[in-house]
Design a protein around this motif. Structure first.
Motif, PDB file in Angstrom:
ATOM      1  N   SER A 604     -26.136 -29.892   2.173  1.00 23.19           N
ATOM      2  CA  SER A 604     -26.514 -30.209   1.443  1.00 23.19           C
ATOM      3  C   SER A 604     -26.498 -32.288   1.877  1.00 23.19           C
ATOM      4  CB  SER A 604     -25.611 -30.561   0.275  1.00 23.19           C
ATOM      5  OG  SER A 604     -24.201 -31.837   0.606  1.00 23.19           O
ATOM      6  N   VAL A 605     -26.309 -32.335   3.107  1.00 17.29           N
ATOM      7  CA  VAL A 605     -26.134 -33.489   3.867  1.00 17.29           C
ATOM      8  C   VAL A 605     -27.852 -33.432   4.931  1.00 17.29           C
ATOM      9  CG1 VAL A 605     -25.431 -34.914   6.165  1.00 17.29           C
ATOM     10  CG2 VAL A 605     -24.394 -33.887   4.499  1.00 17.29           C
ATOM     11  N   VAL A 606     -27.811 -31.902   5.482  1.00 18.91           N
ATOM     12  CA  VAL A 606     -28.909 -31.468   6.468  1.00 18.91           C
ATOM     13  C   VAL A 606     -30.818 -31.840   4.871  1.00 18.91           C
ATOM     14  CG1 VAL A 606     -29.810 -29.606   7.213  1.00 18.91           C
ATOM     15  CG2 VAL A 606     -28.133 -29.837   7.467  1.00 18.91           C
ATOM     16  N   HIS A 607     -30.090 -31.580   4.313  1.00 20.96           N
ATOM     17  CA  HIS A 607     -31.069 -31.478   2.880  1.00 20.96           C
ATOM     18  C   HIS A 607     -31.631 -33.086   2.504  1.00 20.96           C
ATOM     19  CE1 HIS A 607     -33.249 -31.194  -0.770  1.00 20.96           C
ATOM     20  NE2 HIS A 607     -33.605 -30.041  -0.494  1.00 20.96           N
ATOM     21  N   GLY A 608     -30.439 -33.973   2.369  1.00 24.14           N
ATOM     22  CA  GLY A 608     -30.656 -35.379   2.247  1.00 24.14           C
ATOM     23  C   GLY A 608     -31.389 -36.146   3.528  1.00 24.14           C
ATOM     24  N   ILE A 609     -31.221 -35.920   4.694  1.00 23.79           N
ATOM     25  CA  ILE A 609     -32.152 -35.953   5.789  1.00 23.79           C
ATOM     26  C   ILE A 609     -33.233 -35.593   5.907  1.00 23.79           C
ATOM     27  CG2 ILE A 609     -32.141 -36.218   8.178  1.00 23.79           C
ATOM     28  CD1 ILE A 609     -28.495 -36.224   8.362  1.00 23.79           C
ATOM     29  N   VAL A 610     -33.416 -34.286   5.473  1.00 22.91           N
ATOM     30  CA  VAL A 610     -34.691 -33.478   6.134  1.00 22.91           C
ATOM     31  C   VAL A 610     -35.690 -34.311   5.018  1.00 22.91           C
ATOM     32  CG1 VAL A 610     -36.609 -32.282   5.310  1.00 22.91           C
ATOM     33  CG2 VAL A 610     -34.660 -32.240   6.358  1.00 22.91           C
ATOM     34  N   LYS A 611     -34.969 -34.853   4.340  1.00 22.67           N
ATOM     35  CA  LYS A 611     -36.225 -35.385   2.544  1.00 22.67           C
ATOM     36  C   LYS A 611     -35.936 -37.071   2.986  1.00 22.67           C
ATOM     37  CE  LYS A 611     -35.728 -35.748  -2.416  1.00 22.67           C
ATOM     38  NZ  LYS A 611     -35.224 -35.471  -3.987  1.00 22.67           N
ATOM     39  N   GLY A 612     -35.054 -37.763   3.401  1.00 20.77           N
ATOM     40  CA  GLY A 612     -35.436 -38.720   3.910  1.00 20.77           C
ATOM     41  C   GLY A 612     -36.177 -39.277   4.786  1.00 20.77           C
ATOM     42  N   HIS A 613     -36.441 -38.502   5.863  1.00 23.46           N
ATOM     43  CA  HIS A 613     -37.915 -37.846   5.983  1.00 23.46           C
ATOM     44  C   HIS A 613     -39.213 -36.723   6.115  1.00 23.46           C
ATOM     45  CE1 HIS A 613     -33.991 -39.174   9.848  1.00 23.46           C
ATOM     46  NE2 HIS A 613     -35.093 -39.224  10.517  1.00 23.46           N
ATOM     47  N   HIS A 614     -39.432 -37.552   4.528  1.00 22.37           N
ATOM     48  CA  HIS A 614     -40.086 -37.174   4.344  1.00 22.37           C
ATOM     49  C   HIS A 614     -40.368 -35.947   4.876  1.00 22.37           C
ATOM     50  CE1 HIS A 614     -40.588 -40.621   2.442  1.00 22.37           C
ATOM     51  NE2 HIS A 614     -40.535 -41.184   3.590  1.00 22.37           N
ATOM     52  N   GLY A 615     -39.765 -34.734   5.162  1.00 23.14           N
ATOM     53  CA  GLY A 615     -40.047 -33.566   5.353  1.00 23.14           C
ATOM     54  C   GLY A 615     -39.116 -32.606   3.951  1.00 23.14           C
ATOM     55  N   ARG A 616     -40.519 -30.917   4.713  1.00 22.21           N
ATOM     56  CA  ARG A 616     -39.191 -29.631   3.947  1.00 22.21           C
ATOM     57  C   ARG A 616     -38.176 -28.817   4.590  1.00 22.21           C
ATOM     58  NH1 ARG A 616     -40.540 -24.420   3.253  1.00 22.21           N
ATOM     59  NH2 ARG A 616     -40.813 -24.402   0.204  1.00 22.21           N
ATOM     60  N   ILE A 617     -37.161 -28.793   3.896  1.00 17.62           N
ATOM     61  CA  ILE A 617     -36.372 -27.607   4.610  1.00 17.62           C
ATOM     62  C   ILE A 617     -36.464 -26.540   3.863  1.00 17.62           C
ATOM     63  CG2 ILE A 617     -34.423 -28.191   3.480  1.00 17.62           C
ATOM     64  CD1 ILE A 617     -32.986 -27.817   5.811  1.00 17.62           C
ATOM     65  N   SER A 618     -36.488 -25.100   4.517  1.00 16.98           N
ATOM     66  CA  SER A 618     -36.704 -23.605   3.803  1.00 16.98           C
ATOM     67  C   SER A 618     -35.233 -22.805   4.292  1.00 16.98           C
ATOM     68  CB  SER A 618     -38.112 -23.129   3.361  1.00 16.98           C
ATOM     69  OG  SER A 618     -38.344 -22.825   5.213  1.00 16.98           O
ATOM     70  N   VAL A 619     -35.027 -21.720   3.636  1.00 17.49           N
ATOM     71  CA  VAL A 619     -34.265 -20.640   4.466  1.00 17.49           C
ATOM     72  C   VAL A 619     -34.864 -19.685   3.894  1.00 17.49           C
ATOM     73  CG1 VAL A 619     -32.875 -20.996   2.443  1.00 17.49           C
ATOM     74  CG2 VAL A 619     -31.688 -19.793   4.400  1.00 17.49           C
ATOM     75  N   LYS A 620     -34.264 -18.458   5.181  1.00 16.12           N
ATOM     76  CA  LYS A 620     -34.914 -16.364   4.857  1.00 16.12           C
ATOM     77  C   LYS A 620     -33.669 -16.296   5.422  1.00 16.12           C
ATOM     78  CE  LYS A 620     -39.610 -16.760   4.385  1.00 16.12           C
ATOM     79  NZ  LYS A 620     -41.423 -16.950   5.070  1.00 16.12           N
ATOM     80  N   SER A 621     -32.643 -14.872   4.598  1.00 14.00           N
ATOM     81  CA  SER A 621     -32.214 -14.544   5.403  1.00 14.00           C
ATOM     82  C   SER A 621     -31.520 -12.644   4.792  1.00 14.00           C
ATOM     83  CB  SER A 621     -30.189 -14.722   4.892  1.00 14.00           C
ATOM     84  OG  SER A 621     -29.190 -15.083   5.510  1.00 14.00           O
ATOM     85  N   LYS A 622     -31.417 -12.032   5.169  1.00 12.34           N
ATOM     86  CA  LYS A 622     -31.126 -10.413   5.181  1.00 12.34           C
ATOM     87  C   LYS A 622     -29.886 -10.390   4.744  1.00 12.34           C
ATOM     88  CE  LYS A 622     -35.849  -8.769   5.000  1.00 12.34           C
ATOM     89  NZ  LYS A 622     -36.772  -7.673   5.908  1.00 12.34           N
ATOM     90  N   PRO A 623     -28.985 -10.498   4.353  1.00 11.61           N
ATOM     91  CA  PRO A 623     -27.516  -9.427   4.621  1.00 11.61           C
ATOM     92  C   PRO A 623     -27.562  -8.499   6.182  1.00 11.61           C
ATOM     93  CG  PRO A 623     -28.159  -9.515   2.564  1.00 11.61           C
ATOM     94  CD  PRO A 623     -29.301  -9.646   3.188  1.00 11.61           C
ATOM     95  N   GLY A 624     -26.740  -8.719   7.064  1.00  8.89           N
ATOM     96  CA  GLY A 624     -26.559  -8.814   8.249  1.00  8.89           C
ATOM     97  C   GLY A 624     -27.327  -8.222   9.667  1.00  8.89           C
ATOM     98  N   LYS A 625     -28.769  -9.207   8.843  1.00  8.20           N
ATOM     99  CA  LYS A 625     -29.726  -9.385   9.340  1.00  8.20           C
ATOM    100  C   LYS A 625     -29.794 -10.523  10.805  1.00  8.20           C
ATOM    101  CE  LYS A 625     -30.977  -5.040   9.343  1.00  8.20           C
ATOM    102  NZ  LYS A 625     -31.016  -4.377  10.802  1.00  8.20           N
ATOM    103  N   GLY A 626     -28.649 -11.696   9.840  1.00  5.67           N
ATOM    104  CA  GLY A 626     -29.166 -12.982   9.873  1.00  5.67           C
ATOM    105  C   GLY A 626     -30.239 -14.585   9.117  1.00  5.67           C
ATOM    106  N   THR A 627     -30.097 -15.352   9.764  1.00  8.09           N
ATOM    107  CA  THR A 627     -31.205 -16.308   8.559  1.00  8.09           C
ATOM    108  C   THR A 627     -31.571 -17.808   9.779  1.00  8.09           C
ATOM    109  OG1 THR A 627     -28.490 -16.256   7.311  1.00  8.09           O
ATOM    110  CG2 THR A 627     -30.128 -18.703   7.283  1.00  8.09           C
ATOM    111  N   ILE A 628     -32.727 -17.371   9.345  1.00  8.10           N
ATOM    112  CA  ILE A 628     -33.233 -18.913   9.567  1.00  8.10           C
ATOM    113  C   ILE A 628     -33.617 -19.810   8.991  1.00  8.10           C
ATOM    114  CG2 ILE A 628     -35.555 -17.733   9.157  1.00  8.10           C
ATOM    115  CD1 ILE A 628     -36.739 -18.686  11.730  1.00  8.10           C
TER     116      ILE A 628
END
Length: 775
Positions: A604-628
């Motif tokens: 949630s802190v990361v999301h707030g920082i990114v928003k404060g920099h006028h940026g966008r954060i997204s996440v993709k993940s598959k169980p057992g396959k990792g996250t990006i």
């Protein structure tokens, strides 16, 4: 002459008293009973009322209570006359009479009556006596006492009846009302006596009741036709009972059936009401018998996410969290066996979707279909538990914040000393480099030392900023450099089983950002990724690159605009995130870690920082396959770190400078640097000595450079003292950290320039020249 009313149903005594009083010249009115007396008093206000006690219709006691409620009789004296005054004296005292006279020999009665009328001081003569007087002359009247006793018994019985009973004369006037009648009407007996019977009914029903007295006759009648008449908003059944034929008196018996009718309606709707209450209760309510849920309400089905049929297919214990199952089953069995069990306790249930919910349980043993069972009430307390956990996390955060504050305070002191050390290293390095040709290998090595000092300076600034001892601000930032530095720091915090790979080219665009907050983003994302792989080997990959967002892509995401962006991605080969919770990972306090291993604030802190920099954060993940995680920061056009600055000759001068710092080595090195630029420099390590030197030479000094943090006297206080001596004196303030005095405050004091230690030779040269030239 007095106005007098005499009330007595005994015609002989009535005539005797009237003749006696009229012979004395008084105006006398008579009445044969209490009801008749009320009619007389409607247009007559006497000074005295003589009333018998035992009379038909309204007796003397009730009449006295009624009269005491009438405002126009407030000054009227009431004398009760009775042959049974001795037997009922205590009761008569409470009726409001002023005096009591016993019926007896006429000569004595005449003497008592005339004696009362002849009193000149009524306030003293009409005080209620403690005991009845002149009763010794009365003969015992056994029959009268027996009748009086029977009358009292009858009244007691009537007052205990639940039906309202009125005695009504022909014409409809009330002469008796029991206690139930006063409760039904909400009116006192005194107010009821003498009033028309129909007046107790609602105005709508009064015409119907009036018609009862026209053909009433002398037979028993019952009136129960719909709609029932109402008394004081109560529906009533009316029974008319003649007291005796020919005397024109009736008992009116009213039965309040409002409650009966309401009970009948409630009984008719009991099943419906029960179902409504049962189904709309806030608690989950159900029966457990033989470990199977039976008769569940809607809250039960909603709480477990099951149908009633699905609930009946498996034991209730299957829905209990494995960690709570044993103690819940134990308490359930103890309750069935009659052993002591806490009245309520909480445990976790797992619904059909796998979500864990907290419930508080209350249960009682019941007989269900001829077998023992428990009736259970479960209250969902998940929100309360979440709030408690949040409060605990907030307490942990407060503790952590206090630790960080302590660290920040320590860091500030360390930064001051460390910057002084860097200032000495950097200054001597630059002095030595000035004496060696640039082609010399030693010069190149000294250049590396100089760069290292400047890097250390930036690290100290970031530490101070992170510990909130320095104001954070966004500026043009080469994010690739910040990310690379962050990975160097993080390597020691990440298990060696995790292979860190990076793809960070140096030609990436700049962004407008805060380096400390970018460091925080990297720390949170990389630590989370490492935790996802802590039980096995894995790969943590960090990449930075330029990208362009076209109009079509931007139109699908309100957080983006067409243009160039710098993309930061952090990926891992860990356990991944399940689809059910991936949309909640940026929610405050949400965490999948075990209790005590995380606060749920990182993302949630990361999301707030990114928003404060006028940026966008997204996440993709598959169980057992990792996250990006992918972050897009808006790019700006700036020179890259690889581009070389155009070399410029340093400005010089011949002015006189007073340099003040409590570190002698710093004074020496900066004195040599400035003298190498052509200036005349006087150095001092004691601010008081520096102030005295300035007093003596204020017109010969062109510029003062002073440290901020010094013993005995701080730099801002020294600046104030100098400016009091010479208000136009140019001053440069140096500091290892800017907690105590911000740049804006320094300028308000009249300080021309504010620089952070250690001071690079080029910055020192240009700052001195700017101040002296008045820029």
């Amino acid at each position: 002459m007095k106005k007098i009313l005499v009330v007595d149903n005994d015609q002989f005594f009535l005539e005797f008293i009237r003749d006696l009083l009229e012979k004395e010249g008084h105006e006398v009115q008579i009445a044969e009973d209490g009801l008749s007396a009320l009619d007389v008093l409607d247009g007559f206000t006497p000074d005295f009322i003589f009333s018998d006690v035992i009379m038909p219709n309204i007796d003397g006691k009730r009449l006295c209570r009624i009269l005491r409620r009438m405002d126009h009789l407030r000054n009227t004296k009431i004398i009760m006359i009775s042959s049974i005054v001795n037997e009922s004296f205590d009761e008569l005292k409470t009726c409001g009479a002023d005096r009591f006279i016993s019926k007896g020999p006429f000569e004595q009665m005449a003497h008592d009556i005339l004696g009362l009328l002849g009193q000149t001081d009524p306030s003293s003569s009409f005080l209620m006596p403690e005991k009845p007087r002149n009763t010794g002359r009365l003969k015992p009247r056994t029959v009268t006492r027996e009748l009086l006793s029977q009358s009292r018994h009858l009244e007691l019985l009537l007052d205990r009846l639940s039906e309202a009973i009125f005695e009504v004369m022909s014409g409809g006037r009330i002469v008796y009302a029991n206690s139930a009648a006063t409760r039904l009407t909400g009116t006192s007996e005194e107010q009821l006596l003498g009033c028309p019977f129909q007046n107790i009914f609602s105005k709508k029903d009064q015409p119907r009741i009036e018609t009862l007295f026209e053909p009433l006759g002398e037979n028993y009648r019952r009136f129960s036709e719909d709609p029932l008449p109402k008394v004081n908003d109560h529906e009533v059944l009316l029974e008319v009972v003649p007291i005796s034929k020919g005397n024109g008196k009736w008992l009116m018996i009213l039965e309040n059936v409002s409650e009966q009718k309401a009970a009948a309606r409630a009984l008719e709707k009991s099943e419906e009401r029960y179902r409504i209450l049962f189904e709309n209760a806030n608690d989950a309510i159900f029966v457990v018998q033989d470990d199977i849920v039976k008769f569940p309400n809607r809250r039960t089905l909603e709480g477990l996410g099951c149908t009633e049929e699905e609930l009946s297919r498996k034991p209730f214990t299957d829905f209990i969290h494995p960690d709570d199952r044993a103690f819940v089953l134990e308490r359930h069995l103890n309750r069935l066996l009659g052993s002591p069990v806490p009245s309520s306790y909480s445990f976790r249930l797992i619904d059909k979707s796998g979500e864990v919910k907290w419930f508080e349980s209350d249960a009682v043993v019941i007989d269900w279909e001829d077998k023992f069972a428990t009736l259970n009430f479960l209250r969902n307390i998940t929100a309360r538990k979440t709030a408690e956990k949040e409060r605990e996390q907030l307490r942990d955060q407060l503790t952590q914040a206090q630790k960080m504050e302590a660290i920040g305070t320590l860091a500030a002191g360390v930064a001051h000393n460390f910057n002084n050390i860097l200032a000495i290293i950097l200054g001597n390095t630059e002095l030595t480099m000035a004496d060696i040709p640039g082609s010399n290998l030693a010069w190149q090595r000294l250049e590396e030392i100089r760069k290292a000092c400047l890097m250390a300076k930036d690290v100290i600034r970031e530490i101070l900023s992170f510990s909130r001892k320095s104001k954070t601000e966004q500026k043009a930032l080469h994010i690739a450099t910040v990310v690379t530095e962050s990975l160097k720091f993080l390597r020691a915090s990440i298990p060696t089983s995790v292979d860190i790979r990076q793809n960070i080219p140096n030609d990436t665009f700049h962004i407008v950002g805060d380096p400390t907050q970018i460091h925080q983003v990297m720390i949170n994302l990389c630590i989370n990724a490492a935790h996802a792989m802590e039980d096995k080997e894995g790969i943590l990959e960090v990449a930075v690159g330029n990208t362009e967002i076209d109009k079509d892509t931007a139109s699908k995401d309100p957080a983006l605009h067409p243009g160039f962006y710098v993309q930061l991605s952090v990926s891992d080969t860990g356990n991944g995130i399940s689809p059910e919770i991936i949309d909640r990972v940026f929610d405050p306090f949400f965490t999948t870690k075990d209790e005590g291993e995380g606060t749920g604030l990182g993302l949630s802190v990361v999301h707030g920082i990114v928003k404060g920099h006028h940026g966008r954060i997204s996440v993709k993940s598959k169980p057992g396959k990792g996250t990006i995680f992918k972050i897009l920061f808006p790019a700006i056009k700036e020179k890259t770190e690889g581009e070389q600055k155009e070399s410029q000759k340093l400005p010089t001068g011949k002015e006189s400078i007073l340099f003040v710092d409590d570190e002698e080595s710093i004074v020496k090195v900066n004195q040599q640097l400035l003298e190498g630029l052509g200036y005349r420099v006087t150095g001092r390590t004691d601010p008081f000595e520096a102030l005295e030197f300035f007093r003596a030479n204020s017109q010969q000094i062109d510029l003062i450079i002073t440290d901020m943090t010094m013993p005995k006297m701080t730099g801002d206080k020294l600046a104030r003292a100098i400016l009091e001596i010479r208000s136009d004196m140019p001053i440069i303030l140096c500091t290892g950290y800017n907690e105590k005095l911000a740049e804006d405050n320094a300028q308000e004091l009249g300080i021309r320039k504010y620089v952070e230690k250690p001071i690079e030779k080029e910055i020192l040269a240009r700052s001195v020249r700017e101040v002296l030239d008045g820029q």
